[in-house]
Design a protein around this motif. Sequence first.
Motif, short mmCIF file in Angstrom:
data_model
loop_
_atom_site.label_atom_id
_atom_site.label_comp_id
_atom_site.label_asym_id
_atom_site.label_seq_id
_atom_site.Cartn_x
_atom_site.Cartn_y
_atom_site.Cartn_z
N GLN A 55 40.19 23.71 11.44
CA GLN A 55 40.56 25.06 11.56
C GLN A 55 41.91 25.50 11.29
N HIS A 65 46.24 28.63 21.71
CA HIS A 65 45.56 28.18 20.79
C HIS A 65 46.23 27.43 19.67
N LYS A 68 45.03 24.05 18.71
CA LYS A 68 43.70 23.93 18.13
C LYS A 68 43.86 23.72 16.69
N ASN A 190 30.01 36.72 16.11
CA ASN A 190 31.11 36.16 15.43
C ASN A 190 32.36 36.60 16.02
N ASP A 193 33.03 34.30 19.24
CA ASP A 193 33.29 32.90 19.05
C ASP A 193 34.72 32.71 18.88
N ASP A 196 36.39 28.20 23.36
CA ASP A 196 35.55 26.85 23.49
C ASP A 196 34.44 27.21 24.45
N GLY A 264 32.31 27.89 13.42
CA GLY A 264 32.74 28.41 12.09
C GLY A 264 31.68 29.69 12.01
N ASP A 265 32.02 30.34 10.93
CA ASP A 265 31.27 31.55 10.73
C ASP A 265 29.53 31.01 10.44
N GLN A 305 39.52 49.27 20.71
CA GLN A 305 41.04 48.66 20.43
C GLN A 305 41.47 49.22 18.98
N ARG A 316 47.60 50.23 22.57
CA ARG A 316 46.33 49.52 22.54
C ARG A 316 45.84 49.81 23.91
N ALA A 321 42.39 42.20 21.52
CA ALA A 321 40.93 42.25 21.28
C ALA A 321 40.45 41.11 20.36
C1 57M Z 1 36.54 35.52 13.91
N1 57M Z 1 37.46 33.72 14.84
C2 57M Z 1 38.39 33.16 15.86
C3 57M Z 1 36.19 29.43 14.37
C4 57M Z 1 34.74 29.74 15.13
C5 57M Z 1 38.77 43.12 13.76
C6 57M Z 1 39.30 41.80 14.37
C7 57M Z 1 39.34 42.14 15.72
C8 57M Z 1 38.66 40.52 13.89
C9 57M Z 1 38.87 39.23 14.62
C10 57M Z 1 38.02 38.34 14.13
O1 57M Z 1 38.74 37.97 12.95
N2 57M Z 1 37.13 37.94 14.71
C11 57M Z 1 36.17 37.02 14.13
C12 57M Z 1 37.05 34.97 15.41
C13 57M Z 1 38.61 31.69 15.37
O2 57M Z 1 37.57 31.01 15.52
C14 57M Z 1 36.96 30.55 14.04
O3 57M Z 1 36.08 31.65 13.81
C15 57M Z 1 34.72 31.11 13.98
C16 57M Z 1 33.91 32.11 14.49
N3 57M Z 1 33.91 33.46 13.37
O4 57M Z 1 33.68 29.05 15.01
O5 57M Z 1 35.86 28.64 13.23
C17 57M Z 1 39.63 31.15 16.59
O6 57M Z 1 39.06 31.18 17.63
C18 57M Z 1 39.44 30.06 18.49
N4 57M Z 1 38.17 29.28 18.82
C19 57M Z 1 38.20 28.35 20.09
N5 57M Z 1 37.05 27.73 20.29
C20 57M Z 1 35.83 28.04 19.58
O7 57M Z 1 34.95 27.34 20.04
O8 57M Z 1 39.08 28.28 20.63
C21 57M Z 1 36.91 29.53 18.15
C22 57M Z 1 35.92 28.95 18.39
C23 57M Z 1 39.91 29.53 16.11
C24 57M Z 1 40.31 29.22 17.58
O9 57M Z 1 41.56 29.76 17.99
O10 57M Z 1 41.07 29.61 15.36
C25 57M Z 1 39.72 34.16 15.98
O11 57M Z 1 39.88 34.51 17.08
O12 57M Z 1 40.28 34.25 14.93
N6 57M Z 1 40.25 39.48 14.97
C26 57M Z 1 40.71 38.62 16.00
O13 57M Z 1 39.81 38.15 16.72
C27 57M Z 1 42.02 38.87 16.20
N7 57M Z 1 42.21 40.06 16.94
C28 57M Z 1 43.36 41.08 16.49
O14 57M Z 1 43.63 40.95 15.65
N8 57M Z 1 43.33 42.09 17.47
C29 57M Z 1 44.21 43.26 17.31
C30 57M Z 1 43.66 44.32 16.65
C31 57M Z 1 42.00 44.27 16.90
C32 57M Z 1 44.27 45.49 16.89
C33 57M Z 1 44.84 43.55 18.82
O15 57M Z 1 43.99 43.55 19.80
O16 57M Z 1 45.93 43.95 18.84
C34 57M Z 1 42.70 37.48 17.06
N9 57M Z 1 42.46 36.15 16.42
C35 57M Z 1 43.25 35.34 16.40
N10 57M Z 1 44.36 35.42 16.80
N11 57M Z 1 42.86 33.98 16.50
C36 57M Z 1 44.27 37.89 16.67
C37 57M Z 1 45.00 36.72 17.03
#
Ligand code: 57M
Length: 359
Positions: A55, A65, A68, A190, A193, A196, A264-265, A305, A316, A321
């Motif tokens: 990842q 995170h 990870k 998606n 996820d 963990d 993963g996705d 959000q 926010r 989110a």
């Molecule tokens: C994917 N994926 C995890 C892992 C998993 C529009 C926006 C809100 C979209 C959103 C997004 O991209 N969401 C979809 C979420 C990622 O996990 C990978 O992705 C797969 C699932 N698709 O299987 O391969 C991370 O999640 C963590 N994880 C675990 N345990 C697990 O069992 O800890 C995953 C599985 C991994 C790991 O850290 O790297 C993800 O979160 O990226 N975007 C977001 O979710 C982002 N939010 C955001 O930008 N919010 C802003 C906006 C909406 C204004 C805000 O609120 O201010 C956040 N995601 C992350 N970091 N990682 C922001 C920060």
Amino acid sequence: MLYYLLYPLHGLIPGLNVFRYITFRAIGAALTAFLILLYVAPPFIAFLKRMQIGQVIRSDGPASHFSKQGVPTMGGLLILLAVTFSTLLWVELDNRYVWILLGVTLWYGGIGAYDDYRKIKKKNSAGLSGRGKIFFQVMGAAIAGAALFSVPYFDTHLSFPFLKNVRPDLGSWYMLFALLVVVGASNAVNLTDGLDGLASGPTVISGSVYLLFSYLAGHAGLASYLQIPYVQGAGEVAVFCGALVGACLGFLWYNAFPAQVFMGDVGSLSIGAALGTVAIIIKQEILLAIVGGIFVMEALSVIIQVGYFKISGGKRVFLMAPFHHHFEKKGWQEPKVVVRFWIISIVLGLVALATLKLR
Ligand code: 57M
């Protein structure tokens, strides 16, 4: 497959009669998928590590995170393997709903796998473009929808939990509705996820509830007694749900905090699409909003959000989110957030079960 191989021998060996029963085969499918995950995951995780399929962690996320980074991902491939193998082993293969379900699950898995692979191999790439992803998701759901519409007497009425007499007929609009359910469910799982066990746990719960509903929907007597829509052949969907539940339970073994693997996705998109398609087939589409309430809540938190962020010029509603990040930012430990979300999921599952009698 076992049904065809063993059931015909029940005249010689009376015990083989059990292969006729959907309940037995659904349990068999769940155990098979669970054991596949349990035994195949360790060498598969080692393989992912060797191939450096790890990842990439975003730098703008919660600090907890960062550790990870490099956790093997694309574990969803194992879920797909277990669900497909176990389903084919235990279902009656002439059931077209099962083929539609497997088709949708693998199609969405393909989209996710391609996306994951691109993100990992080109470390700075965001994978498939948002539009590209939605295009292929809609295409897969449309093919599945067309296949469902070709089932004679496919019912285009909606059924509402708690309201047995409200059954509007969407006619050909049902196709559009089905697309929204499948694509929406896939993306909601998606988004969920992100911690963990946060997607795999509620999938076990939602899948179990839908296993029961599928069994009931496919049983003319019970469906009529409970006043839920009867769908001929839906019983085999329960066997598919069994495989999905078993696979996700086995995956949870390794995905529980601290995770040894992420799905993963390839996992999250396919699981969500599978749940959405099950809901469509057995005519319990609206119920998915209750059964999968955690997924709905997570998706809504993102919509709210992002919407508010745009309207207000950068303000926010949540600290971050999707919703689970909000609690992390508030200082909750990851396992606490996850277990509490599981608890909510169990309660929602019970509410969904209550709709069988309260109508
Ligand atoms: C994917 N994926 C995890 C892992 C998993 C529009 C926006 C809100 C979209 C959103 C997004 O991209 N969401 C979809 C979420 C990622 O996990 C990978 O992705 C797969 C699932 N698709 O299987 O391969 C991370 O999640 C963590 N994880 C675990 N345990 C697990 O069992 O800890 C995953 C599985 C991994 C790991 O850290 O790297 C993800 O979160 O990226 N975007 C977001 O979710 C982002 N939010 C955001 O930008 N919010 C802003 C906006 C909406 C204004 C805000 O609120 O201010 C956040 N995601 C992350 N970091 N990682 C922001 C920060």
